[in-house]
Write a protein that holds these residues in place. Sequence first.
Motif, PDB file in Angstrom:
ATOM      1  N   GLU A  13      59.087  14.313  65.391  1.00 36.99           N
ATOM      2  CA  GLU A  13      59.544  15.032  66.585  1.00 36.99           C
ATOM      3  C   GLU A  13      60.796  14.364  67.174  1.00 36.99           C
ATOM      4  O   GLU A  13      61.761  15.034  67.539  1.00 36.99           O
ATOM      5  CB  GLU A  13      58.406  15.017  67.612  1.00 36.99           C
ATOM      6  CG  GLU A  13      58.483  16.120  68.600  1.00 36.99           C
ATOM      7  CD  GLU A  13      57.282  16.097  69.528  1.00 36.99           C
ATOM      8  OE1 GLU A  13      56.143  15.896  69.061  1.00 36.99           O
ATOM      9  OE2 GLU A  13      57.499  16.273  70.735  1.00 36.99           O
ATOM     10  N   PRO A  38      54.718  18.191  56.983  1.00 38.08           N
ATOM     11  CA  PRO A  38      55.908  17.856  57.768  1.00 38.08           C
ATOM     12  C   PRO A  38      56.882  19.031  57.877  1.00 38.08           C
ATOM     13  O   PRO A  38      57.481  19.260  58.933  1.00 38.08           O
ATOM     14  CB  PRO A  38      56.544  16.696  56.990  1.00 38.08           C
ATOM     15  CG  PRO A  38      55.431  16.083  56.213  1.00 38.08           C
ATOM     16  CD  PRO A  38      54.490  17.217  55.904  1.00 38.08           C
ATOM     17  N   ASN A  94      55.686   6.626  56.676  1.00 36.46           N
ATOM     18  CA  ASN A  94      54.788   7.786  56.696  1.00 36.46           C
ATOM     19  C   ASN A  94      53.523   7.403  55.931  1.00 36.46           C
ATOM     20  O   ASN A  94      53.491   6.343  55.284  1.00 36.46           O
ATOM     21  CB  ASN A  94      55.497   9.008  56.105  1.00 36.46           C
ATOM     22  CG  ASN A  94      55.887   8.797  54.657  1.00 36.46           C
ATOM     23  OD1 ASN A  94      55.034   8.580  53.805  1.00 36.46           O
ATOM     24  ND2 ASN A  94      57.175   8.854  54.376  1.00 36.46           N
ATOM     25  N   ARG A 152      53.888  12.011  62.905  1.00 37.04           N
ATOM     26  CA  ARG A 152      54.182  13.288  63.589  1.00 37.04           C
ATOM     27  C   ARG A 152      55.073  13.051  64.804  1.00 37.04           C
ATOM     28  O   ARG A 152      56.034  13.764  65.039  1.00 37.04           O
ATOM     29  CB  ARG A 152      52.878  13.980  64.001  1.00 37.04           C
ATOM     30  CG  ARG A 152      52.240  14.788  62.885  1.00 37.04           C
ATOM     31  CD  ARG A 152      51.171  15.732  63.416  1.00 37.04           C
ATOM     32  NE  ARG A 152      50.128  15.027  64.140  1.00 37.04           N
ATOM     33  CZ  ARG A 152      49.086  14.428  63.564  1.00 37.04           C
ATOM     34  NH1 ARG A 152      48.954  14.465  62.254  1.00 37.04           N
ATOM     35  NH2 ARG A 152      48.188  13.804  64.280  1.00 37.04           N
ATOM     36  N   GLN A 177      55.668  21.302  60.525  1.00 33.96           N
ATOM     37  CA  GLN A 177      55.919  20.729  61.850  1.00 33.96           C
ATOM     38  C   GLN A 177      57.394  20.888  62.249  1.00 33.96           C
ATOM     39  O   GLN A 177      57.719  21.238  63.376  1.00 33.96           O
ATOM     40  CB  GLN A 177      55.539  19.241  61.864  1.00 33.96           C
ATOM     41  CG  GLN A 177      55.584  18.669  63.277  1.00 33.96           C
ATOM     42  CD  GLN A 177      55.545  17.153  63.318  1.00 33.96           C
ATOM     43  OE1 GLN A 177      55.290  16.487  62.305  1.00 33.96           O
ATOM     44  NE2 GLN A 177      55.797  16.596  64.481  1.00 33.96           N
TER      45      GLN A 177
END
Length: 182
Positions: free
Chosen positions: A106, A153, A57, A102, A156
């Motif tokens: 997911e 995060p 990250n 990102r 998200q």
Amino acid sequence: MRVIVLGAGVVGTTSAYFLQQLGHEVTVIDRQAVPGAETSFANGGQISVSHAEPWANPGAPLKVLQWLGKEDAPLLFRLRADMRQWLWGLQFLRECTPARTRHNIEQIVSLGSYSRSTLQQLRTDTGLQYDQRTQGILHFYTSAQEFDAALAPAEQMRALGCHRRVVDADEAVRIEPALAHV
Ligand SMILES: Cc1cc2nc3c(=O)[nH]c(=O)nc-3n(C[C@H](O)[C@H](O)[C@H](O)COP(=O)(O)OP(=O)(O)OC[C@H]3O[C@@H](n4cnc5c(N)ncnc54)[C@H](O)[C@@H]3O)c2cc1C
């Protein structure tokens, strides 16, 4: 088919189970005397679908540099004159951009959600009991900077369907575990 599964950890035994469900004749082989005697023996035991931040990250490159040479670092990286290690390092760095992070969140949430529902189904189908608890998990941060970095995060993951909630310190000590679904 006759199938041999090499390794009787959590991955080998569950693979064997599902292969057998599909009608295959399965044999599981392990070098240990009993199943689940290596990594699967004593891990944290958390099924944390909402803990989906990848190691790669935007904050990771700096942390990895600070951890270099520390034998008790969370991510132990011993630099060697090994081309494969350097290529792996470059690939890791490429995954540290905000866009890749990102994307990877997911993918991890999607895989984690699938895995969790498969595990729940497995528990129902087999009556498997292992002192499992389903109240959720409280992650706490000891640095305001780390906490702030975790907010985007978390947002998200919420948008992807994770029950993830940000609470302050006061609420964290009062929190009803049953409210914090994972
Ligand atoms: C400290 C720690 C904490 C963790 N906490 C969590 C957590 O909270 N939540 C989570 O989801 N995951 C956690 N993990 C990760 C999780 O434990 C592993 O991903 C998982 O156990 C891997 O299972 P496995 O079946 O792939 O490997 P293993 O359990 O290691 O199984 C591999 C099996 O293969 C056998 N084997 C290997 N080579 C051979 C050979 N040549 N011949 C015969 N047999 C062989 C071994 O004996 C072993 O039984 C943690 C891991 C660690 C180390």
